[in-house]
Design an enzyme around this catalytic site. Sequence first.
Site, PDB file in Angstrom:
ATOM      1  N   HIS A 151       0.984  -0.771   0.315  1.00  0.00           N
ATOM      2  CA  HIS A 151       0.339   0.305   0.043  1.00  0.00           C
ATOM      3  C   HIS A 151       1.080   1.346  -0.026  1.00  0.00           C
ATOM      4  CE1 HIS A 151      -3.295  -2.494   1.282  1.00  0.00           C
ATOM      5  NE2 HIS A 151      -2.590  -2.938   2.497  1.00  0.00           N
TER       6      HIS A 151
HETATM    7  O1  RIB Z   1      -5.441  -0.586   4.820  1.00  0.00           O
HETATM    8  C1  RIB Z   1      -3.684  -0.100   4.612  1.00  0.00           C
HETATM    9  C2  RIB Z   1      -3.211   0.748   5.319  1.00  0.00           C
HETATM   10  O2  RIB Z   1      -3.166   0.352   6.893  1.00  0.00           O
HETATM   11  C3  RIB Z   1      -1.805   0.955   4.863  1.00  0.00           C
HETATM   12  O3  RIB Z   1      -1.175   2.470   5.481  1.00  0.00           O
HETATM   13  C4  RIB Z   1      -0.995  -0.068   6.416  1.00  0.00           C
HETATM   14  O4  RIB Z   1       0.104   0.292   6.959  1.00  0.00           O
HETATM   15  C5  RIB Z   1      -2.164   0.490   7.875  1.00  0.00           C
HETATM   16  O5  RIB Z   1      -1.410   1.772   8.288  1.00  0.00           O
END
Ligand code: RIB
Length: 313
Positions: free
Chosen positions: A243
């Site tokens: 992500h």
């Molecule tokens: O939903 C994904 C996000 O939530 C990413 O930033 C992961 O590191 C968590 O923080």
Amino acid sequence: MAPRKIIIDTDPGQDDAVAILLALASPEDLDVLGITAVAGNVPLALTQKNARIVCELAKRPDIKVFAGCDRPLRRDLVTAEHVHGKTGLDGPQMADPTMPLQDQHGIDFIIETLRSEPAGTVTLCPLGPLTNIATAFEKAPDIVDKVQEIILMGGAYFEAGNITPAAEFNIYVDPEAAEIVFKSGVPIVVMPLDVTHKALTTAPRVAAFRDLGTQVGDMVAAWTDFFERFDKEKYGSEGAPLHDPCVTAYLIKPDLFTGRHVNVEIETVSELTKGMTVADWWRVTDRPANALFMGDMDAAGFYDLLTERLARL
Ligand code: RIB
Ligand code: CA
């Protein structure tokens, strides 16, 4: 062109760690003014420690790391050890950091930096719940107009939520903070699950990290091996979504991503859908566009960039 000045706000988290490494591997593109930790994936005591571990892994003990807020604005903290492990960086064995945590509160660092740098020259890169950013805006409203842009990982529209059926984790943990940020008027670029779920690790991509033959490559491979077990089981996907590195990759190579300027509002009332990012993708309302909401990405190009830059560390 001079490197872009950024503040990374983060809750490491294996994917946050890779995002930070990509930034520190790209000095010609990015000047990391500081890193502010926030409670999210794991409590603040761990996110601030993990941020320092990552800086030392990148051989950058000079980077200033600050502790920010230890809980959301108005709700109890929700963490994600089920995804990231109890340390937040489970996978490889990690030595405790030796570089210092800055004494200054992360919120005050954000405020001071935005007040001292020329207006419109500092970009905020939140990779976790938006508590620190919102708190800084509430404490010092004069800094809002000084922010160049916010590039954040959070939200979802065509993709369902990952912490509830309606909400993505970062927004869900602190919906009130997200509402403040999305209503601030600052230009926002959103990396939602709609694109990050296309940035999936695969065996060849993880092998390319390991084939770097470096400590960084081995650590990133070990983190992704750990991180992906949850997503593979949950989504039946081949790998896990990286992500947060989508935020850093956008800053370095924006044409890897495509999206639309649309209105995005945050659900903060309904217990069923709190934290939902209500993106008016089809522009069916007259609500003004307040965000560039990404919808697609070049995943192969993303991993080529990531691997090429990590090889530098
Ligand atoms: O939903 C994904 C996000 O939530 C990413 O930033 C992961 O590191 C968590 O923080
Ligand atoms: Ca994160």
